[in-house]
Design a protein around this motif. Structure first.
Motif, PDB file in Angstrom:
ATOM      1  N   TYR A  79       0.843  -1.132   0.190  1.00 37.29           N
ATOM      2  CA  TYR A  79      -0.137  -0.066   0.049  1.00 37.29           C
ATOM      3  C   TYR A  79       0.868   1.322   0.095  1.00 37.29           C
ATOM      4  O   TYR A  79       2.087   1.100   0.512  1.00 37.29           O
ATOM      5  CB  TYR A  79      -0.782   0.162   1.215  1.00 37.29           C
ATOM      6  N   ARG A  80       0.290   2.405  -0.514  1.00 41.34           N
ATOM      7  CA  ARG A  80       0.813   3.454  -0.544  1.00 41.34           C
ATOM      8  C   ARG A  80       0.416   4.257   0.883  1.00 41.34           C
ATOM      9  O   ARG A  80      -0.628   3.867   1.467  1.00 41.34           O
ATOM     10  CB  ARG A  80       0.595   4.492  -1.682  1.00 41.34           C
ATOM     11  N   LEU A  81       1.191   5.281   1.062  1.00 38.22           N
ATOM     12  CA  LEU A  81       0.600   6.119   2.256  1.00 38.22           C
ATOM     13  C   LEU A  81       0.659   7.456   2.001  1.00 38.22           C
ATOM     14  O   LEU A  81       0.893   8.017   0.752  1.00 38.22           O
ATOM     15  CB  LEU A  81       2.116   6.232   3.531  1.00 38.22           C
ATOM     16  N   ARG A  82      -0.624   8.117   2.516  1.00 39.51           N
ATOM     17  CA  ARG A  82      -0.974   9.498   2.189  1.00 39.51           C
ATOM     18  C   ARG A  82      -0.096  10.523   2.490  1.00 39.51           C
ATOM     19  O   ARG A  82       0.580  10.659   3.518  1.00 39.51           O
ATOM     20  CB  ARG A  82      -2.287   9.818   2.671  1.00 39.51           C
ATOM     21  N   GLY A  83       0.313  11.525   1.560  1.00 44.77           N
ATOM     22  CA  GLY A  83       1.219  12.752   1.817  1.00 44.77           C
ATOM     23  C   GLY A  83       2.415  12.364   2.175  1.00 44.77           C
ATOM     24  O   GLY A  83       3.028  11.612   1.485  1.00 44.77           O
ATOM     25  N   ASN A  84       2.941  12.975   3.265  1.00 42.59           N
ATOM     26  CA  ASN A  84       4.176  12.643   3.754  1.00 42.59           C
ATOM     27  C   ASN A  84       4.478  11.755   4.978  1.00 42.59           C
ATOM     28  O   ASN A  84       5.552  11.443   5.550  1.00 42.59           O
ATOM     29  CB  ASN A  84       4.808  13.992   4.202  1.00 42.59           C
ATOM     30  N   ALA A  85       3.178  10.896   5.145  1.00 39.73           N
ATOM     31  CA  ALA A  85       3.314   9.960   6.057  1.00 39.73           C
ATOM     32  C   ALA A  85       4.203   8.727   6.014  1.00 39.73           C
ATOM     33  O   ALA A  85       4.690   8.449   4.836  1.00 39.73           O
ATOM     34  CB  ALA A  85       2.041   9.192   6.213  1.00 39.73           C
ATOM     35  N   VAL A  86       4.971   8.335   7.139  1.00 43.88           N
ATOM     36  CA  VAL A  86       5.785   7.377   6.896  1.00 43.88           C
ATOM     37  C   VAL A  86       5.671   6.283   8.116  1.00 43.88           C
ATOM     38  O   VAL A  86       5.008   6.591   8.983  1.00 43.88           O
ATOM     39  CB  VAL A  86       7.305   7.860   7.066  1.00 43.88           C
ATOM     40  N   LEU A  87       6.130   5.088   7.782  1.00 47.47           N
ATOM     41  CA  LEU A  87       6.121   4.126   8.788  1.00 47.47           C
ATOM     42  C   LEU A  87       7.607   3.911   8.911  1.00 47.47           C
ATOM     43  O   LEU A  87       8.380   3.503   8.255  1.00 47.47           O
ATOM     44  CB  LEU A  87       5.342   2.678   8.372  1.00 47.47           C
ATOM     45  N   ASN A  88       8.244   4.172  10.075  1.00 45.47           N
ATOM     46  CA  ASN A  88       9.814   4.128  10.512  1.00 45.47           C
ATOM     47  C   ASN A  88      10.132   2.631  10.519  1.00 45.47           C
ATOM     48  O   ASN A  88      11.304   2.388  10.210  1.00 45.47           O
ATOM     49  CB  ASN A  88       9.881   4.806  11.523  1.00 45.47           C
ATOM     50  N   ARG A  89       9.168   1.436  11.152  1.00 46.39           N
ATOM     51  CA  ARG A  89       9.896   0.232  11.111  1.00 46.39           C
ATOM     52  C   ARG A  89       8.567  -0.585  11.031  1.00 46.39           C
ATOM     53  O   ARG A  89       7.434  -0.101  11.350  1.00 46.39           O
ATOM     54  CB  ARG A  89      10.675  -0.016  12.531  1.00 46.39           C
ATOM     55  N   PRO A  90       8.871  -1.916  11.125  1.00 46.35           N
ATOM     56  CA  PRO A  90       7.632  -2.742  10.885  1.00 46.35           C
ATOM     57  C   PRO A  90       6.957  -2.709  12.237  1.00 46.35           C
ATOM     58  O   PRO A  90       7.773  -2.757  13.464  1.00 46.35           O
ATOM     59  CB  PRO A  90       8.402  -4.322  10.731  1.00 46.35           C
ATOM     60  N   ILE A  91       5.667  -3.025  12.231  1.00 41.63           N
ATOM     61  CA  ILE A  91       4.879  -2.958  13.498  1.00 41.63           C
ATOM     62  C   ILE A  91       3.881  -4.104  13.204  1.00 41.63           C
ATOM     63  O   ILE A  91       3.307  -4.393  12.311  1.00 41.63           O
ATOM     64  CB  ILE A  91       4.318  -1.578  13.622  1.00 41.63           C
ATOM     65  N   LEU A  92       3.465  -4.695  14.352  1.00 42.04           N
ATOM     66  CA  LEU A  92       2.660  -5.933  14.435  1.00 42.04           C
ATOM     67  C   LEU A  92       1.677  -5.400  15.584  1.00 42.04           C
ATOM     68  O   LEU A  92       2.055  -5.197  16.586  1.00 42.04           O
ATOM     69  CB  LEU A  92       3.370  -7.195  14.910  1.00 42.04           C
ATOM     70  N   ASP A  93       0.504  -5.336  15.218  1.00 35.47           N
ATOM     71  CA  ASP A  93      -0.706  -4.784  16.005  1.00 35.47           C
ATOM     72  C   ASP A  93      -1.382  -6.030  16.564  1.00 35.47           C
ATOM     73  O   ASP A  93      -2.250  -6.755  15.898  1.00 35.47           O
ATOM     74  CB  ASP A  93      -1.864  -3.897  15.139  1.00 35.47           C
ATOM     75  N   THR A  94      -0.849  -6.342  17.864  1.00 38.45           N
ATOM     76  CA  THR A  94      -1.634  -7.627  18.412  1.00 38.45           C
ATOM     77  C   THR A  94      -2.950  -7.581  18.306  1.00 38.45           C
ATOM     78  O   THR A  94      -3.568  -8.723  18.384  1.00 38.45           O
ATOM     79  CB  THR A  94      -0.972  -7.839  19.981  1.00 38.45           C
ATOM     80  N   GLN A  95      -3.671  -6.557  18.658  1.00 36.94           N
ATOM     81  CA  GLN A  95      -5.037  -6.427  18.877  1.00 36.94           C
ATOM     82  C   GLN A  95      -5.878  -6.933  17.338  1.00 36.94           C
ATOM     83  O   GLN A  95      -6.738  -7.582  17.288  1.00 36.94           O
ATOM     84  CB  GLN A  95      -5.702  -5.167  19.235  1.00 36.94           C
TER      85      GLN A  95
END
Length: 414
Positions: free
Chosen positions: A278-294
């Motif tokens: 997926y792309r991210l909107r605007g200047n949004a970034v994800l700095n590292r992998p994340i796992l959302d346990t919920q």
């Protein structure tokens, strides 16, 4: 053919085995129907998981079993038609997950995992592969203080018993580390040791390029044509047969298809997984992998975009892709991060090769001189490829292995 080796399977494990053997002077042919890294090594979270000292056990709590049985979760789904064929493997998986047997699985798993960073870096150092290995770790997010506290206790145990490093983040520290998260979480565990791979297939291809540069040969061919040929082995390719004194079966989830005809039928079973970018909107970034346990999914920043990966799907081998987990995860991921559309329309699907005792199968194929096994790595093929390659190469050379190979011996399922 003296000293020659035919390696079947060009995923991370097979490529690593072939490279280690070539580094030791063996004449090696690497054979696969596809190009290197196009199987399960293509689709994963892209993590070299030094923290993964505790393999995934079968759930022991009734509430967890009932949740999965409802077949409506993101992290695990099943096809009802697949259940009859999975009864025996899953019962054995449950049996091996009892506390005393699980402790044995942890000991064997952790011994291999402890070597994963050193073995990857030993292959990557001074090559283009280094640019793909990011020392940023990854984070597991928790929605409640209670779940975070329980996870921190387990993390402390991993640090105390296995030398794993991590940092605990409260909600404010998490928001500062990942400022474009759109929902609040109680906190996170940042596993700081793991390497994050920006393109898992490219890493496999980089090791394959090293293998070819060292004089190894990569051919397209059908591993299911493997047969005895005199004292050695033969398999077919479109350009004619290829022969070798020894063979290594590193075919992941398809390995049992070949070994069964050679009198060895380990209780291997597959967990299918999917991903989409997926792309991210605007200047949004994800700095590292994340796992959302919920929510039960992982998001990882990669060259192609933010990769959304699913948990496990249990299906028959011939079942067509059914990416229901992606359909369930996508709206949850859009609430978590500002996703801005899919990079590709069709999702990727692959199969993780799993064993009931949660340990890979590494060593000589029972009752078949000159044949060797290197498969069954479940979720950790990318992590453990170089470690497996070194271990098996040392065994094949008759050298003292760098760690005891007994926990992974194929004959435990003979």
């Amino acid at each position: 053919m003296t000293g020659s080796v035919l390696v079947l399977g060009a995923g991370m494990v097979g490529v690593s085995v072939a490279l280690h053997l070539r580094m030791r002077g063996r004449e090696v042919v690497l054979l696969d129907r596809q190009a290197p890294g196009e199987g399960a090594s293509f689709g994963n979270g892209g993590l070299i998981q030094r923290e993964a000292v505790f393999p995934h056990p079968f759930p022991r709590k009734l509430s967890e079993i009932l949740r999965i049985a409802g077949n409506r979760s993101v992290d695990a789904v099943y096809h009802p038609r697949a259940l009859p064929g999975l009864v025996l493997p899953l019962l054995r998986y449950w049996w091996h997950s009892s506390p005393e047997r699980y402790a044995q699985a942890v000991a064997g798993h952790a011994a291999l995992i402890a070597s994963c960073l050193d073995e990857h870096l030993a292959l990557a150092q001074g090559t283009p592969a280094m640019a793909l290995l990011r020392p940023i770790g990854w984070m597991r997010l928790y929605a409640s203080d209670q779940s975070l506290a329980a996870a921190l206790a387990e993390a402390e145990r991993a640090r105390r018993e296995h030398g794993v490093n991590f940092a605990a983040l409260d909600s404010q520290a998490l928001a500062a580390a990942e400022p474009h998260l759109q929902v609040a979480r109680a906190g996170a565990i940042h596993w700081t040791d793991p390497l994050s791979v920006s393109d898992p297939q490219a890493l496999t291809l980089a090791y394959a390029a090293q293998f070819e540069a060292a004089g190894g040969q990569i051919l397209r061919g059908d591993a299911t044509t493997l047969a005895r040929h005199g004292a050695g082995w033969r398999a077919s390719t479109p350009h004619g047969p290829v022969e070798a004194a020894q063979v290594v079966i590193a075919l992941g989830a398809a390995a049992a298809t070949v070994t069964r005809r050679l009198g060895y039928a380990p209780p291997l079973f597959g967990k299918r997984g999917y991903h989409r970018h997926y792309r991210l909107r605007g200047n949004a970034v994800l700095n590292r992998p994340i796992l959302d346990t919920q929510s039960g999914f992982l998001l990882a920043p990669m060259r192609a975009g933010v990769r959304l990966t699913t948990g496990a799907e249990f299906a028959t081998n011939e079942a067509p892709p059914t990416p229901v987990q992606l359909a369930r995860a996508e709206p949850l991921a859009q609430r978590l991060l500002p996703l801005d559309g899919r990079v590709e329309e069709a999702p990727w699907m692959g199969v993780r090769p799993c064993t009931p005792d949660m340990l890979p199968i590494i060593g000589p194929l029972p009752r078949q001189p000159g044949a060797w096994c290197a498969f069954g790595h479940a979720h950790q093929g990318l992590t453990l490829g170089p470690s497996t390659g070194r271990l098996l190469a040392e065994m094949m050379e008759g050298a003292t292995p760098f760690l005891p190979p007994a926990p992974y011996r194929p004959e435990r399922f003979a």
